[in-house]
Design a protein around this motif. Sequence first.
Motif, PDB file in Angstrom:
ATOM      1  N   HIS A 217       0.775  -1.213   0.081  1.00 21.24           N
ATOM      2  CA  HIS A 217       0.069  -0.180  -0.069  1.00 21.24           C
ATOM      3  C   HIS A 217       0.884   1.237  -0.089  1.00 21.24           C
ATOM      4  O   HIS A 217       0.311   2.261  -0.267  1.00 21.24           O
ATOM      5  N   SER A 218       2.088   1.134   0.551  1.00 25.59           N
ATOM      6  CA  SER A 218       2.964   2.427   0.481  1.00 25.59           C
ATOM      7  C   SER A 218       4.378   2.036   0.517  1.00 25.59           C
ATOM      8  O   SER A 218       4.606   0.909   0.928  1.00 25.59           O
ATOM      9  N   ILE A 219       5.271   2.893   0.130  1.00 24.24           N
ATOM     10  CA  ILE A 219       6.733   2.576   0.418  1.00 24.24           C
ATOM     11  C   ILE A 219       7.231   4.135   0.670  1.00 24.24           C
ATOM     12  O   ILE A 219       7.315   4.914  -0.120  1.00 24.24           O
ATOM     13  N   THR A 220       7.838   4.246   1.740  1.00 22.53           N
ATOM     14  CA  THR A 220       8.431   5.353   2.241  1.00 22.53           C
ATOM     15  C   THR A 220      10.052   5.390   2.738  1.00 22.53           C
ATOM     16  O   THR A 220      10.258   4.467   3.507  1.00 22.53           O
ATOM     17  N   PRO A 221      10.748   6.383   2.126  1.00 21.33           N
ATOM     18  CA  PRO A 221      12.221   6.214   2.713  1.00 21.33           C
ATOM     19  C   PRO A 221      12.006   6.807   4.311  1.00 21.33           C
ATOM     20  O   PRO A 221      11.627   7.505   4.749  1.00 21.33           O
ATOM     21  N   ASP A 222      13.233   6.353   5.102  1.00 19.82           N
ATOM     22  CA  ASP A 222      13.323   6.673   6.606  1.00 19.82           C
ATOM     23  C   ASP A 222      13.963   8.122   6.458  1.00 19.82           C
ATOM     24  O   ASP A 222      14.646   8.523   5.358  1.00 19.82           O
ATOM     25  N   PRO A 223      13.909   8.718   7.601  1.00 13.98           N
ATOM     26  CA  PRO A 223      14.567  10.091   7.753  1.00 13.98           C
ATOM     27  C   PRO A 223      15.957  10.054   7.313  1.00 13.98           C
ATOM     28  O   PRO A 223      16.664  11.116   6.764  1.00 13.98           O
ATOM     29  N   ASN A 224      16.921   8.966   7.417  1.00 15.65           N
ATOM     30  CA  ASN A 224      18.298   9.047   7.076  1.00 15.65           C
ATOM     31  C   ASN A 224      18.661   8.536   5.768  1.00 15.65           C
ATOM     32  O   ASN A 224      19.672   8.455   5.277  1.00 15.65           O
ATOM     33  N   ASN A 225      17.749   8.254   4.955  1.00 17.47           N
ATOM     34  CA  ASN A 225      17.604   7.779   3.501  1.00 17.47           C
ATOM     35  C   ASN A 225      18.388   6.599   3.470  1.00 17.47           C
ATOM     36  O   ASN A 225      19.171   6.140   2.439  1.00 17.47           O
TER      37      ASN A 225
ATOM     38  N   HIS B 229      -0.682   3.487   5.507  1.00 16.40           N
ATOM     39  CA  HIS B 229       0.457   4.606   5.426  1.00 16.40           C
ATOM     40  C   HIS B 229       1.314   4.650   6.832  1.00 16.40           C
ATOM     41  O   HIS B 229       0.931   4.072   8.090  1.00 16.40           O
ATOM     42  N   LEU B 230       2.286   5.275   6.863  1.00 17.20           N
ATOM     43  CA  LEU B 230       3.153   5.476   8.109  1.00 17.20           C
ATOM     44  C   LEU B 230       3.828   7.012   7.998  1.00 17.20           C
ATOM     45  O   LEU B 230       3.926   7.651   6.775  1.00 17.20           O
ATOM     46  N   ALA B 231       4.298   7.437   9.089  1.00 18.75           N
ATOM     47  CA  ALA B 231       4.780   8.695   9.452  1.00 18.75           C
ATOM     48  C   ALA B 231       5.884   8.614  10.342  1.00 18.75           C
ATOM     49  O   ALA B 231       5.739   7.975  11.430  1.00 18.75           O
ATOM     50  N   PHE B 232       7.051   9.145  10.346  1.00 17.29           N
ATOM     51  CA  PHE B 232       8.169   9.027  11.289  1.00 17.29           C
ATOM     52  C   PHE B 232       7.818  10.466  11.970  1.00 17.29           C
ATOM     53  O   PHE B 232       7.609  11.376  11.512  1.00 17.29           O
ATOM     54  N   HIS B 233       8.331  10.458  13.139  1.00 11.77           N
ATOM     55  CA  HIS B 233       8.628  11.422  13.936  1.00 11.77           C
ATOM     56  C   HIS B 233       9.582  12.317  13.582  1.00 11.77           C
ATOM     57  O   HIS B 233      10.602  11.495  13.458  1.00 11.77           O
ATOM     58  N   PRO B 234       9.555  13.590  13.757  1.00 10.71           N
ATOM     59  CA  PRO B 234      10.825  14.438  13.390  1.00 10.71           C
ATOM     60  C   PRO B 234      11.977  13.997  14.139  1.00 10.71           C
ATOM     61  O   PRO B 234      13.253  14.133  13.596  1.00 10.71           O
ATOM     62  N   ASN B 235      12.023  13.402  15.254  1.00 11.80           N
ATOM     63  CA  ASN B 235      13.270  12.861  15.756  1.00 11.80           C
ATOM     64  C   ASN B 235      13.804  11.433  15.497  1.00 11.80           C
ATOM     65  O   ASN B 235      14.868  11.149  15.701  1.00 11.80           O
ATOM     66  N   GLY B 236      13.095  10.914  14.521  1.00 10.23           N
ATOM     67  CA  GLY B 236      13.481   9.900  13.662  1.00 10.23           C
ATOM     68  C   GLY B 236      13.586   8.556  14.462  1.00 10.23           C
ATOM     69  O   GLY B 236      13.702   7.398  14.205  1.00 10.23           O
TER      70      GLY B 236
ATOM     71  N   ASN C 119      15.072   1.638  15.104  1.00 11.46           N
ATOM     72  CA  ASN C 119      16.444   1.953  15.270  1.00 11.46           C
ATOM     73  C   ASN C 119      16.819   2.278  13.866  1.00 11.46           C
ATOM     74  O   ASN C 119      16.703   1.268  12.906  1.00 11.46           O
ATOM     75  N   SER C 120      17.633   3.393  13.476  1.00 13.67           N
ATOM     76  CA  SER C 120      17.806   3.934  12.187  1.00 13.67           C
ATOM     77  C   SER C 120      19.033   3.195  11.881  1.00 13.67           C
ATOM     78  O   SER C 120      19.341   3.112  10.689  1.00 13.67           O
TER      79      SER C 120
END
Length: 310
Positions: free
Chosen positions: A106-114, A157-164, A183-184
């Motif tokens: 249903h979705s694909i999203t990069p993490d904050p650190n790419n 869908h998903l969403a990351f918090h600004p703190n990662g 765990n990034s």
Amino acid sequence: PTGRYLYAANEMGEFEGKPGGGVSAFAIAPETGALTFLNGQSSVGQGPCHISVEKTGRYAMVANYVGGNVAMLPILEDGKLAPASDFHQHEGSSVDPKRQTKAYAHSITPDPNNRFALAADLGMDKVMIYKLDLANGKLVSNVPAYGQLQAGAGPRHLAFHPNGQWVYVIAELDETVTAFAYNSVLGEMTAFQHISTLPADFQGTSYCADIHIAPSGKFLYGSNRGHDSIVIMAINPANGELSTVGYEPTRGKFPRNFALDPTGNYLYAANQNSNNIVAFKVDQATGKLTPTGQIIEVPMPVCVKMLTLA
């Protein structure tokens, strides 16, 4: 990421004479935001429903809902798309006899650190985790391979918090948000909370859709299609736990998508079945929403993205 190009998933049954959907590339005029079509490529699967671009702007990633798979497409220097450089077929099912008989990406999203890409699969009750190999244009299966949701959840869908450190997954079938510690370094997701998006006394049929977090990191918002509302949740800054603040009617039907503007001061709810987008003012202190009175008529809106013009 440059604001110069836009990529859209085309939920068609056939692309250039072959079964499956497509992905389109557009150039964005910097002065006006007007779009010019550049080219299209196969999404390498049926029913593409979500697309994202990793942070270097070199690759687009698409989730094919009906096909139950994800693909990666190189972005050329002129913004055009090249044919897919990688493809992963999901395999699995879960407990819902109608909606979870097979994989439904249903979705694909990069993490904050790419470093990783997270793909929510409604049919498997899993968020698949891939390493981003940008040197070779590959999605590499990670260890651990996925984050697990409870049976019958149907992650969308998903969403990351600004703190990662936290990632929140909204689930269509059981109308919930699941909070995960993230765990990034390892790409590991550990669930620590499961909370309903609906009032306890709601008796009707509803399906969750979209999820976003305020730029401040203080509040989470999710859309309910059927209850026709935006749920507002406060995020505990100490541990990431959610608590429900309230529910704001979207003044329309079936809010499939919504967006917060970059300042976090306004929210725009896209009501698919009433053909409108309704604007709300965000109270930065409480997270609550107040309609501004502006309603934009748009036929069947299913996605809203904010662009800051140069």
